[in-house]
Design a protein around this motif. Sequence first.
Motif, PDB file in Angstrom:
ATOM      1  N   VAL A 136       0.857  -1.180   0.000  1.00  0.00           N
ATOM      2  CA  VAL A 136       0.000   0.000   0.000  1.00  0.00           C
ATOM      3  C   VAL A 136       0.898   1.236   0.000  1.00  0.00           C
ATOM      4  CG1 VAL A 136      -1.768   1.307   1.216  1.00  0.00           C
ATOM      5  CG2 VAL A 136      -1.851  -1.197   1.218  1.00  0.00           C
ATOM      6  N   ARG A 137       0.793   2.035  -1.052  1.00  0.00           N
ATOM      7  CA  ARG A 137       1.552   3.269  -1.149  1.00  0.00           C
ATOM      8  C   ARG A 137       0.702   4.442  -0.652  1.00  0.00           C
ATOM      9  NH1 ARG A 137       6.982   2.400  -1.698  1.00  0.00           N
ATOM     10  NH2 ARG A 137       7.518   1.299  -3.613  1.00  0.00           N
ATOM     11  N   TYR A 138       1.355   5.395  -0.038  1.00  0.00           N
ATOM     12  CA  TYR A 138       0.688   6.608   0.433  1.00  0.00           C
ATOM     13  C   TYR A 138       0.785   7.687  -0.646  1.00  0.00           C
ATOM     14  CZ  TYR A 138       0.383   4.647   5.110  1.00  0.00           C
ATOM     15  OH  TYR A 138       0.074   3.851   6.183  1.00  0.00           O
ATOM     16  N   VAL A 139      -0.302   8.376  -0.877  1.00  0.00           N
ATOM     17  CA  VAL A 139      -0.339   9.479  -1.832  1.00  0.00           C
ATOM     18  C   VAL A 139      -0.854  10.726  -1.115  1.00  0.00           C
ATOM     19  CG1 VAL A 139      -0.685   7.984  -3.846  1.00  0.00           C
ATOM     20  CG2 VAL A 139      -2.680   8.885  -2.623  1.00  0.00           C
ATOM     21  N   MET A 163      -2.221   9.712   2.490  1.00  0.00           N
ATOM     22  CA  MET A 163      -3.269   8.725   2.726  1.00  0.00           C
ATOM     23  C   MET A 163      -2.927   7.433   2.004  1.00  0.00           C
ATOM     24  SD  MET A 163      -5.617  10.020   4.686  1.00  0.00           S
ATOM     25  CE  MET A 163      -6.714   8.628   4.471  1.00  0.00           C
ATOM     26  N   PRO A 164      -3.208   6.280   2.608  1.00  0.00           N
ATOM     27  CA  PRO A 164      -2.941   4.995   1.954  1.00  0.00           C
ATOM     28  C   PRO A 164      -3.987   4.718   0.877  1.00  0.00           C
ATOM     29  CG  PRO A 164      -4.007   4.635   4.073  1.00  0.00           C
ATOM     30  CD  PRO A 164      -3.779   6.117   3.955  1.00  0.00           C
ATOM     31  N   ASP A 165      -3.516   4.414  -0.350  1.00  0.00           N
ATOM     32  CA  ASP A 165      -4.472   4.143  -1.418  1.00  0.00           C
ATOM     33  C   ASP A 165      -3.894   3.290  -2.538  1.00  0.00           C
ATOM     34  OD1 ASP A 165      -7.126   4.539  -2.572  1.00  0.00           O
ATOM     35  OD2 ASP A 165      -6.115   5.750  -4.086  1.00  0.00           O
ATOM     36  N   ARG A 166      -2.772   3.683  -3.097  1.00  0.00           N
ATOM     37  CA  ARG A 166      -2.258   3.029  -4.309  1.00  0.00           C
ATOM     38  C   ARG A 166      -1.664   1.670  -3.953  1.00  0.00           C
ATOM     39  NH1 ARG A 166       2.739   3.215  -7.126  1.00  0.00           N
ATOM     40  NH2 ARG A 166       3.605   4.818  -5.742  1.00  0.00           N
ATOM     41  N   LEU A 167      -2.003   0.643  -4.747  1.00  0.00           N
ATOM     42  CA  LEU A 167      -1.508  -0.708  -4.539  1.00  0.00           C
ATOM     43  C   LEU A 167      -0.431  -1.024  -5.573  1.00  0.00           C
ATOM     44  CD1 LEU A 167      -4.831  -2.634  -3.810  1.00  0.00           C
ATOM     45  CD2 LEU A 167      -3.336  -1.408  -2.215  1.00  0.00           C
ATOM     46  N   GLU A 168       0.612  -1.703  -5.123  1.00  0.00           N
ATOM     47  CA  GLU A 168       1.761  -1.955  -5.980  1.00  0.00           C
ATOM     48  C   GLU A 168       2.321  -3.346  -5.688  1.00  0.00           C
ATOM     49  OE1 GLU A 168       4.813   1.241  -6.774  1.00  0.00           O
ATOM     50  OE2 GLU A 168       5.978  -0.096  -5.480  1.00  0.00           O
ATOM     51  N   THR A 169       2.824  -4.004  -6.721  1.00  0.00           N
ATOM     52  CA  THR A 169       3.425  -5.325  -6.556  1.00  0.00           C
ATOM     53  C   THR A 169       4.483  -5.299  -5.457  1.00  0.00           C
ATOM     54  OG1 THR A 169       3.055  -5.815  -8.882  1.00  0.00           O
ATOM     55  CG2 THR A 169       4.670  -7.170  -7.726  1.00  0.00           C
ATOM     56  N   LEU A 170       4.468  -6.306  -4.623  1.00  0.00           N
ATOM     57  CA  LEU A 170       5.317  -6.328  -3.434  1.00  0.00           C
ATOM     58  C   LEU A 170       6.484  -7.296  -3.609  1.00  0.00           C
ATOM     59  CD1 LEU A 170       5.884  -5.764  -0.407  1.00  0.00           C
ATOM     60  CD2 LEU A 170       4.314  -7.628   0.115  1.00  0.00           C
ATOM     61  N   ASP A 171       7.681  -6.813  -3.316  1.00  0.00           N
ATOM     62  CA  ASP A 171       8.843  -7.677  -3.180  1.00  0.00           C
ATOM     63  C   ASP A 171       9.359  -7.572  -1.746  1.00  0.00           C
ATOM     64  OD1 ASP A 171      11.094  -9.274  -3.669  1.00  0.00           O
ATOM     65  OD2 ASP A 171      12.297  -7.511  -4.156  1.00  0.00           O
ATOM     66  N   ARG A 172       9.782  -6.391  -1.366  1.00  0.00           N
ATOM     67  CA  ARG A 172      10.238  -6.113  -0.003  1.00  0.00           C
ATOM     68  C   ARG A 172      10.152  -4.608   0.203  1.00  0.00           C
ATOM     69  NH1 ARG A 172      15.901  -8.642  -0.743  1.00  0.00           N
ATOM     70  NH2 ARG A 172      14.725  -9.716  -2.374  1.00  0.00           N
ATOM     71  N   PHE A 173      10.283  -4.167   1.423  1.00  0.00           N
ATOM     72  CA  PHE A 173      10.263  -2.737   1.680  1.00  0.00           C
ATOM     73  C   PHE A 173      11.051  -2.423   2.938  1.00  0.00           C
ATOM     74  CE2 PHE A 173       6.443  -4.527   3.623  1.00  0.00           C
ATOM     75  CZ  PHE A 173       6.461  -4.002   4.905  1.00  0.00           C
ATOM     76  N   ASP A 174      11.522  -1.189   3.033  1.00  0.00           N
ATOM     77  CA  ASP A 174      12.145  -0.680   4.249  1.00  0.00           C
ATOM     78  C   ASP A 174      11.091   0.070   5.061  1.00  0.00           C
ATOM     79  OD1 ASP A 174      15.247   0.235   2.570  1.00  0.00           O
ATOM     80  OD2 ASP A 174      14.557  -1.688   3.354  1.00  0.00           O
ATOM     81  N   LEU A 175      11.236   0.068   6.342  1.00  0.00           N
ATOM     82  CA  LEU A 175      10.256   0.691   7.236  1.00  0.00           C
ATOM     83  C   LEU A 175      10.951   1.711   8.121  1.00  0.00           C
ATOM     84  CD1 LEU A 175       7.195   0.426   8.132  1.00  0.00           C
ATOM     85  CD2 LEU A 175       8.056  -1.004   9.995  1.00  0.00           C
TER      86      LEU A 175
END
Length: 604
Positions: A136-139, A163-175
């Motif tokens: 979930v990407r924030y825009v 706001m969270p809205d855009r969906l994107e293919t997931l591999d990994r992410f940093d937090l």
Amino acid sequence: MKKTIAVILCFLQFDEAVVAQDHRGLIDSSLLPVQQAHYLPEYTFDKPVNNQAWQTQKSGLHAGFGSSGKSYFRTEVPLQTEQNVWETTGWKGERLNAQILVWSPDSLQQVRLTVSDLNNAAGKVIGSSNIRLQLVRYVISNYPYGAADAVCGQTPYKNGYLMPDRLETLDRFDLPGKTTRPVWVSLDVPASAETGIYSGIITVTTGSSSISLQVKIKVQGQVLPSPRDWSYRLDLWQNPWVVAWKNHLVPWSAEHKVLLKQHLKLYADAGGKYITTYAVHSPWADNSYMIEGGMIEWIKQKNGRWKFDYNIFDTYVQLAMEAGVDQAITIYTPIPWGNRFRYMDEASGNYVYASWPPESGQFIAGWNSFLTDLKMHLEQKGWFEKTYLGINENEMRQTLEAIKVIKKHSPAWRITYAGDWHQELDTLLDDYSFLYGKEPNAQQLQQRRSRGATSTFYVCCNPAKPNNFVFSPPIEGRWISWYSFAFGYHGFLRWAYDAWPEDPVRDARFGSWPAGDCFMVYPGGGSSIRFETMREGIADFEKMQLLKKLAAQSDDKRARDMWQAFEQHLRAFTIERDFNEEKIGADIDEGKALIDRLTEALGG
């Protein structure tokens, strides 16, 4: 639905020192360090960090399941108690959604998620390939979450929120530390799955830390038809030129058409029924970043006669039908904003812009020539029976004049109209979409249904609630289709599917309208939380339709009584006007539980 409003572009100045980039090189606002985004001073992109709440969280990785109907801010601790089990019930062929929430008071690197197969006690398997995880990407969006003061033409530019809205293919992410990252989970239950309870694990890992989340799905015996066979009439207005513009392609080139096929798949997968086409150039007064071009070229020949080129029209209709959108074609519009018509003058080679009010001789002569040619073309293609001429919220006098010209040409023409309820239009329209809150009463709606006319409702830049804005609680998007069923509508309409602003993957604001009003999906065929929750509601509608039919045919008095109790519950959806997020969520949860029990009682 849209009033003529000048588009105002709002450009943001980024501090390059704090701009993060994702793997495609796109600026990703959601990776900016918290409270470090240096834009114009009147913007606030995150809620202030509640340090006290984060201090209560133990160091390291946290994860749990959240609701698909709720938005989660990235600077908030999302759950006070970690929910490690997702337990739900669904039909064969249904898509079930949830969110996995990952959070930490510390910065974490390379967070990954893995999914196991789901197994039942009899050894049957729903493979992990049926479970899709999307980041979930924030825009950037105007308004705080759940704002009730959104209006057309007065959207403020300050108080911008991520706001969270855009969906994107997931591999990994940093937090980043003291942040939350939602991951959207979609489980497509195979239509061939056997009934039973299936269990599996989704594992969240970072470094040496891992958390196992349990998935427990009860698959019932009923089968949800494929979206192409859904009865719900979903009408999301499309602008295919925007796909070419966003990808720097020549409109209607081979490359553009390849992308359009991908772009339309999402719409078809949600049961989209209407193909949006344009008989005139820029019918809505050039109010989008990429205007809607004409799909049918009007050519005034040297001899004074009209000729019409259907090449783009035919191309787009065929592409949409191949994607699975094939129930209705809407052609806009006999009444463009300002009565402005464009045609090619063959003698000079120039485009000519003319004003043709519906009562004028030019309109009557021009549209009679066009309708004669168009009718013949549609009949040759086999498309006439599913075509509507679309009229959109015009002055009543002009609307009636245009309808008179159309019906005088041939009573066989179908007409659709989007706007407020008007008694004088009722019997003239084959398909009528009403602005929520400006609708007929239940008896008037039933009279339309009894004579074979179809009726939907719509929301646009108003009302503020219910809606599909980026800042709307996602549960409102699901509620819309419960309301459709409860009140007796055939479906739902929205402007628009894809009228993107300048940089939608990062900034959803449009200027004169609330963020997300003009689009439901993102470039590249990317879905959104808003689109998926709308789809959830449509699937609910289909389940209700099928159960209603089964209950009426059943000899089981208990099942019929259960349906009556369900109809009693549906009344809550016809009187709701407050739109408290918790209240409408509870109404839907109770309704879903009743659907599950009805399904069992009716042999599912």
